[in-house]
Design a protein around this motif. Structure first.
Motif, PDB file in Angstrom:
ATOM      1  N   ASN A 181      26.942 -16.314 -68.920  1.00 39.91           N
ATOM      2  CA  ASN A 181      25.837 -15.387 -69.148  1.00 39.91           C
ATOM      3  C   ASN A 181      26.353 -14.021 -69.571  1.00 39.91           C
ATOM      4  OD1 ASN A 181      26.297 -13.763 -66.650  1.00 39.91           O
ATOM      5  ND2 ASN A 181      25.632 -15.636 -65.614  1.00 39.91           N
ATOM      6  N   LYS A 229      24.889  -9.862 -69.789  1.00 41.77           N
ATOM      7  CA  LYS A 229      23.854  -8.859 -69.517  1.00 41.77           C
ATOM      8  C   LYS A 229      24.219  -7.565 -70.238  1.00 41.77           C
ATOM      9  CE  LYS A 229      23.643  -6.811 -65.457  1.00 41.77           C
ATOM     10  NZ  LYS A 229      23.348  -6.531 -64.028  1.00 41.77           N
ATOM     11  N   THR A 266      17.206  -3.673 -69.952  1.00 42.84           N
ATOM     12  CA  THR A 266      18.203  -4.700 -69.649  1.00 42.84           C
ATOM     13  C   THR A 266      17.890  -5.956 -70.454  1.00 42.84           C
ATOM     14  OG1 THR A 266      18.544  -3.918 -67.385  1.00 42.84           O
ATOM     15  CG2 THR A 266      19.177  -6.186 -67.853  1.00 42.84           C
ATOM     16  N   PHE A 296      19.242 -10.005 -70.891  1.00 46.38           N
ATOM     17  CA  PHE A 296      20.054 -11.013 -70.196  1.00 46.38           C
ATOM     18  C   PHE A 296      19.880 -12.363 -70.871  1.00 46.38           C
ATOM     19  CE2 PHE A 296      20.748 -14.275 -66.932  1.00 46.38           C
ATOM     20  CZ  PHE A 296      21.970 -13.870 -66.391  1.00 46.38           C
TER      21      PHE A 296
END
Length: 344
Positions: free
Chosen positions: A81, A83, A90, A92
């Motif tokens: 992942n 971010k 944000t 993600f």
């Protein structure tokens, strides 16, 4: 300035290659950071009995009845992942390898699968992530992916969510499972309030949907859920979920369907799990989950007991024994599973 940022990013990537911390954050500027995370996991699993889960890898509340004696090694739960944070914004994204597409003859290749992809700005979230109906802290820690998936709220989908303190409300992707999704014009509406404290948390959630049958009828569906994680003695905790009403695809994966013919399915599900720490780096969880339905008259169960040991902060090994059962089909299977997990 551009070359300086490139050098900083390259230095961060080199540090990632030689570091073993949980998540790797690179500061791009005073307001910008990018974080890389995920984990690598191998599961070795043996299943013996007379029902096989439709995924072959973990129990989702339904399967094919028939003799099975199967050993499998897989790394498809592994995930990565990223971010990106810029001030109040944000972004993600996370992918795993449960997408299928490979074979076990030559390469064991597997296609990437999107888990999460969302943008969050202050109190607003847009994108794909866990449904607001889900309390992830109530999921049991298990080697078998997700533990009692047959009785847990476990669904990710596209949504627009508003959060104010402990209250959340969202409109989410509609889908008339076993109905006619081409007529799904009204989004699902979900609201949840979570009580929190040093003792743990308990969430209360409700959902309202419009389902469309293959016969052209439109039916309203309402469901509720209570779930939480309660801290007990030392580092131990008790996790639970109880769901009722017309929850359909929101609970139990495919243990219950939204519609059975022209009727909306009525479902009752519960799961419990107790996690005990034998020491700071050794822990066990015992769990049980059950889903029953009224229209299809299904009864799906799953129990398991495991032990995990952390050899470093990032590296752990686990062993689990358990049983999953379709009581309405008079079929069940036992399984043993070993897992090795390295958290990035």
């Amino acid at each position: 300035m551009f070359n300086k940022k490139k050098l900083l990013l390259a230095t961060g990537l080199l540090a990632m290659a030689g570091s073993a911390s949980a998540g790797y954050e690179i500061k791009l500027s005073d307001n910008d950071t990018i974080t890389f995370g995920g984990y690598l996991k191998l599961d070795a699993r043996y299943v013996d009995g007379n029902i096989n889960s439709i995924t072959n890898d973990y129990w989702v509340g339904a399967g094919t009845v028939g003799d099975i004696s199967r050993t499998s090694f897989r790394a498809t739960e592994s995930r990565i992942n990223t971010k990106y944070v810029h001030g109040d914004v944000t972004g993600f994204i996370e992918m795993d390898l449960h997408g299928g597409g490979g074979n076990e003859i030559v390469s064991n290749s597997s296609n990437p699968r999107l888990r999460h992809a969302f943008i969050k700005y202050k109190n607003i979230l847009v994108g794909q992530t866990w449904s607001t109906f889900v309390n992830t802290s109530a999921l049991a820690e298990a080697a078998d992916f997700g533990g009692t998936l047959n009785a847990s709220a476990f669904i990710r989908q596209g949504q627009v969510r508003y959060t104010q303190g402990n209250f959340q409300v969202s409109v989410e992707n509609p889908e008339s499972d076993k109905g006619d999704p081409s007529q799904d014009s009204m989004p699902d509406v979900i609201a949840k309030y979570t009580f929190k404290g040093d003792w743990g948390n308990v969430s209360v959630a409700g959902l309202a949907r419009q389902l469309n049958t293959v016969g052209g009828n439109s039916e309203s569906a309402f469901g509720y859920g209570i779930a939480g994680k309660i801290n007990t003695v030392g580092k131990d905790d008790f996790r639970f979920q109880f769901h009722g009403g017309e929850t359909g695809r929101y609970v139990g994966v495919v243990a219950a369907r939204d519609l059975v013919g022209e009727e909306v399915e009525e479902t009752t599900s519960f799961s419990v799990a107790y996690r005990h720490f034998w020491s700071d780096d050794v822990r066990s969880t015992a769990f049980f989950g059950k889903t029953t339905t009224e229209v299809a008259d299904s009864d799906r169960r799953h129990w398991g007991v495991n032990i995990f040991k952390n050899y470093t902060k990032e590296l752990s090994f686990g062993f689990e024994v358990g049983n999953f059962e379709s009581a309405d089909q008079n079929a069940d299977s036992d399984y043993v599973q070993f897992s090795a997990k390295y958290v990035l």
